[in-house]
Design an enzyme around this catalytic site. Structure first.
Site, short mmCIF file in Angstrom:
data_model
loop_
_atom_site.label_atom_id
_atom_site.label_comp_id
_atom_site.label_asym_id
_atom_site.label_seq_id
_atom_site.Cartn_x
_atom_site.Cartn_y
_atom_site.Cartn_z
N CYS A 61 0.81 -1.23 0.00
CA CYS A 61 0.00 0.00 0.00
C CYS A 61 0.84 1.27 0.00
CB CYS A 61 -0.99 0.00 1.16
SG CYS A 61 -0.22 0.00 2.80
N HIS A 115 -2.13 0.79 6.93
CA HIS A 115 -2.61 0.81 5.55
C HIS A 115 -2.88 2.25 5.14
CE1 HIS A 115 -4.18 -1.00 1.92
NE2 HIS A 115 -5.26 -0.25 2.00
N HIS A 131 -5.88 1.81 -3.93
CA HIS A 131 -4.87 1.31 -3.01
C HIS A 131 -4.40 -0.08 -3.42
CE1 HIS A 131 -7.87 -1.18 -0.48
NE2 HIS A 131 -8.56 -0.63 -1.44
#
Length: 158
Positions: A61, A115, A131
């Protein structure tokens, strides 16, 4: 005296008109740049996920976000945790395209950022983020139960 106040107010308004025009030009220029960054990110849709990767072929990510931003001469730290520390936090109701959205990792009880995604559409009630997920580079809607439980903050790049 009243006439003098009106004259001063009119003069001030005339002085502000060009500033508003310049401000709008700056806003338009920034939005154009954000659109180009998002376009770059979409170029990688479908590329595979790989932990600690930012090669241009596979990504995690933060590797994905930093790779896309780097292509536009924007440098942020490599980890999602450090990215979150380096951007300006904005209230959720002020989210806009190009903002970064940060989440806890797989453990929703943890307080650690794990994340990051980039907002590609910030229509109220219809936020979309791009993402690197386990399925590769994707665009997902927010909120979903998985991400809502893990939401931490929104950040704007200076």
């Amino acid at each position: 005296m009243k006439l003098e106040k009106k004259w001063i107010v009119g003069l001030v308004m005339c002085m502000l008109l060009p500033v508003k025009g310049v401000a709008q030009e700056v806003a338009d220029s920034l939005m154009w740049r954000v659109e180009k960054i998002i376009e770059t990110g979409k170029h990688y849709l479908g590329k595979p996920y790989r932990y600690r990767a930012d090669s241009g072929y596979s990504f995690d990510c933060s590797g994905f976000v930093s790779h896309v931003l780097h292509k536009h001469n924007i440098r942020l730290p490599r980890s999602s945790r450090d990215m979150q520390k380096s951007v300006r936090k904005v209230p959720f109701d002020e989210v806009r395209k190009g903002d970064l959205i940060f989440f806890k990792g797989r453990n929703a009880n943890s307080s650690t950022i794990g994340h990051v995604a980039m907002i590609v559409d910030a229509t109220p009630g219809a936020i979309k983020m791009i993402h690197a997920a386990s399925r590769g580079i994707v665009i997902d809607h927010y909120p979903t139960p998985f991400y809502k439980r893990r939401f931490v903050s929104i950040g704007r790049i200076a």
